[in-house]
Design a protein around this motif. Structure first.
Motif, PDB file in Angstrom:
ATOM      1  N   GLU A   1       1.581  10.630   3.254  1.00 33.02           N
ATOM      2  CA  GLU A   1       0.630  11.250   2.332  1.00 33.02           C
ATOM      3  C   GLU A   1       0.212  10.272   1.243  1.00 33.02           C
ATOM      4  OE1 GLU A   1       0.211  15.715   0.545  1.00 33.02           O
ATOM      5  OE2 GLU A   1       2.131  14.713   0.278  1.00 33.02           O
ATOM      6  N   LEU A   2       1.168   9.518   0.720  1.00 31.82           N
ATOM      7  CA  LEU A   2       0.872   8.549  -0.337  1.00 31.82           C
ATOM      8  C   LEU A   2      -0.111   7.497   0.162  1.00 31.82           C
ATOM      9  CD1 LEU A   2       1.366   7.081  -3.060  1.00 31.82           C
ATOM     10  CD2 LEU A   2       3.309   5.944  -1.963  1.00 31.82           C
ATOM     11  N   LEU A   3       0.201   6.903   1.318  1.00 33.16           N
ATOM     12  CA  LEU A   3      -0.653   5.826   1.825  1.00 33.16           C
ATOM     13  C   LEU A   3      -2.019   6.348   2.245  1.00 33.16           C
ATOM     14  CD1 LEU A   3       1.913   3.727   3.885  1.00 33.16           C
ATOM     15  CD2 LEU A   3       1.117   3.358   1.558  1.00 33.16           C
ATOM     16  N   SER A   4      -2.051   7.560   2.831  1.00 36.35           N
ATOM     17  CA  SER A   4      -3.327   8.135   3.253  1.00 36.35           C
ATOM     18  C   SER A   4      -4.271   8.300   2.075  1.00 36.35           C
ATOM     19  CB  SER A   4      -3.100   9.496   3.927  1.00 36.35           C
ATOM     20  OG  SER A   4      -2.319   9.362   5.090  1.00 36.35           O
ATOM     21  N   GLU A   5      -3.705   8.709   0.917  1.00 38.14           N
ATOM     22  CA  GLU A   5      -4.544   9.033  -0.235  1.00 38.14           C
ATOM     23  C   GLU A   5      -4.708   7.868  -1.213  1.00 38.14           C
ATOM     24  OE1 GLU A   5      -2.815  12.489  -1.968  1.00 38.14           O
ATOM     25  OE2 GLU A   5      -3.199  13.774  -0.224  1.00 38.14           O
TER      26      GLU A   5
END
Length: 533
Positions: A15-19
């Motif tokens: 989630e962190l890397l996606s956003e």
């Protein structure tokens, strides 16, 4: 744009890397974020990434096995390992697999990953430019030949054979009907063209993708073949061979066509059915047999999806489909008034069986189905159970492009289920007709992304006005409504099919499986796997 895939069993990291990464600014497209290697591998077989960022230790398939499998399929994928493991042996094994970088989660800064992604993109740009220059001439020659073959086949089918010697000379120059050779023609049909076109967004993209896959298969086929993209729905394949007692051309051609089917399903998630004609030893025979394949609409309509069969002349039937009309109308009206959408499929299947058994003329079948649907809409409107919706002209445009009974069943079931849903709301409520039409639009397009702007445009409304109107009439925003409908459909697919979560995610128009799982859990309180039990 280059495709990037993230794989990590730690959802917060995904989630962190996606956003945190500005993918579009980097000239990249995030096509998948998966929590295990197996799900990533399933997607990669359909859509190979250009850049892979993966963890090592994951359930079902670890990162090193995923890297090895992808490397076998596409050698130039840029890869980096993202892991908590700092042991030297992991890095050593990653180096043997030609992994470009090894990043530790504990010390990872998204800015550091952005710099690595920018380096990957730069090297891919250089590689693409070099390969593009090398392949330009080859593609130009190949493209010119393909256009020549298409033009020649169209002329042979559509024009009288006024200059047979010239046509034969042109055929031999293209690799057809050379001395001592014969040609077996076949025609392929894309199944469920409506949904395929929506997925690929244009006929041109769909046609290009299909022809590329077919070309790749024909290069290693047991018998030499040429592809001819006659139109987006139909593709001719011309198998050339030297006749002999040892050669069973039908078996070899069928084997090649089945290989094409498997490749299209694996690479593009498309199904194609094929009809083969008899062999042709002369130009006159080939003209006749290509024309017969072009006119095989009746056999194509009743063809079982995924078939490879020989052409058969249609048998004239004496039955009258409209003699069943009142009975069919009564069956459908009963299930609509009962407001049980789950019963629709059984009634559609029952009447499709009647049509199949007598093989009525396809155009008569489509007229019968369209009249049935329009009359049922009018009946519900007269009972004040339904507001006016899609026009007869719109429905006619949709049904005229349907080429098979299998597709017609899906189309009819979709519209009947939409009628049940709308009839359940009732015309006596205060819901505006525009909102009800929007709800029907959503019901018919749950298999793809649905934006507020496109629905507003279909209703000829300003998007801001439509958004306020929908919220006022339904009590929820349009996006909330679409999400709720998709999640309800997801529950149906989990209950009624054995499809994987990844496939259901794709069937509902979601690109990111982790995001789909997150939305499903927010809607139901459990993950899809937990829901299925």
């Amino acid at each position: 744009m280059y495709n990037v895939m993230l794989v990590d069993d730690d959802f917060p990291v995904l989630e962190l890397l996606s956003e945190a990464i500005d993918w579009e600014r980097l000239g990249l497209r995030l096509v998948g974020a998966h929590e295990n290697g197996l799900n990533a591998w399933e997607q990669a077989q359909r859509q190979m990434p250009d850049i892979l960022i993966t963890d090592i230790g994951m359930p079902r398939m670890d990162g090193l096995e995923l890297i090895a499998r992808i490397r076998e399929r596409k050698a130039n994928v840029r890869m980096a390992i993202l892991s908590c493991h700092s042991e030297f042996q992991y890095a050593q094994q990653a180096m043997r697999l030609n992994v470009q970088d090894y990043l530790l989660k504990d010390a990872l800064n998204p800015a550091e990953l952005e710099r690595l992604l920018a380096q990957f993109k730069s090297s891919l740009d250089q590689e693409r430019q070099s390969s593009w220059q090398q392949s330009q001439m080859q593609q130009l020659v190949q493209g010119t030949k393909e256009l020549q073959i298409e033009k020649w086949v169209r002329n042979l089918i559509q024009q009288p054979l006024l200059s047979p010697e010239q046509m034969k000379h042109e055929a031999q120059a293209l690799g057809l009907l050379r001395e001592g050779e014969a040609c077996l023609p076949a025609v392929g049909f894309i199944e469920n063209y409506r949904q395929a076109k929506l997925r690929f967004q244009s006929d041109q993209t769909l046609r290009f993708a299909v022809l590329n896959v077919i070309e790749e298969v024909l290069q290693s086929a047991p018998v030499q073949g040429l592809k001819v993209g006659y139109d987006v729905k139909e593709t001719f394949l011309l198998f050339t061979y030297k006749p002999s007692l040892k050669t069973n051309i039908y078996d070899q051609a069928a084997q090649s066509l089945k290989a094409v089917q498997a490749a299209l399903n694996s690479a593009l998630k498309l199904q194609m059915s094929f009809i083969m004609e008899e062999s042709s030893a002369s130009l006159e025979q080939l003209k006749q047999r290509l024309a017969s394949l072009k006119d095989s609409a009746h056999q194509r309509f009743y063809l079982k999806e995924g078939s490879v069969v020989k052409r058969q002349a249609p048998v004239k039937r004496s039955g009258d489909l409209f003699s069943y009309y009142d009975q069919a109308s009564g069956d459908f009206r009963e299930v609509l008034l009962s407001k049980q959408p789950e019963a629709i499929d059984a009634v559609v299947e029952q009447w499709a069986g009647v049509v199949q058994s007598d093989e009525f003329a396809p155009e008569a079948v489509k007229d019968w189905v369209l009249k049935l649907l329009l009359d049922l809409r009018l009946k519900l409107q007269s009972l004040q159970l339904l507001r006016p919706g899609l026009s007869a002209e719109t429905l006619h445009k949709e049904i005229v492009n349907i080429d098979s009974l299998a597709q017609l069943k899906l189309w009819l079931a979709e519209h009947m289920k939409a009628l049940v849903t709308l009839a359940g709301k009732g015309a006596g409520t205060t819901v505006r007709s525009e909102v009800m039409e929007a709800c029907q639009y959503v019901s018919l397009h749950l298999d793809r992304r649905i934006s507020l702007e496109e629905v507003a445009e279909s209703l000829h409304l300003n998007p801001s006005y439509f958004s306020r109107l929908f919220k006022k009439e339904t009590g929820e925003s349009f996006i909330e409504y679409v999400t709720r409908m998709k999640m309800e459909r997801a529950k149906e697919l989990l209950d009624q099919t054995g499809h994987s979560v990844g496939r259901i995610c794709e069937e509902l128009g979601y690109d990111n499986q982790s995001y789909f799982i997150k939305i499903f859990k927010a809607h139901t309180g459990v993950t899809p796997a937990e829901y299925r039990g």
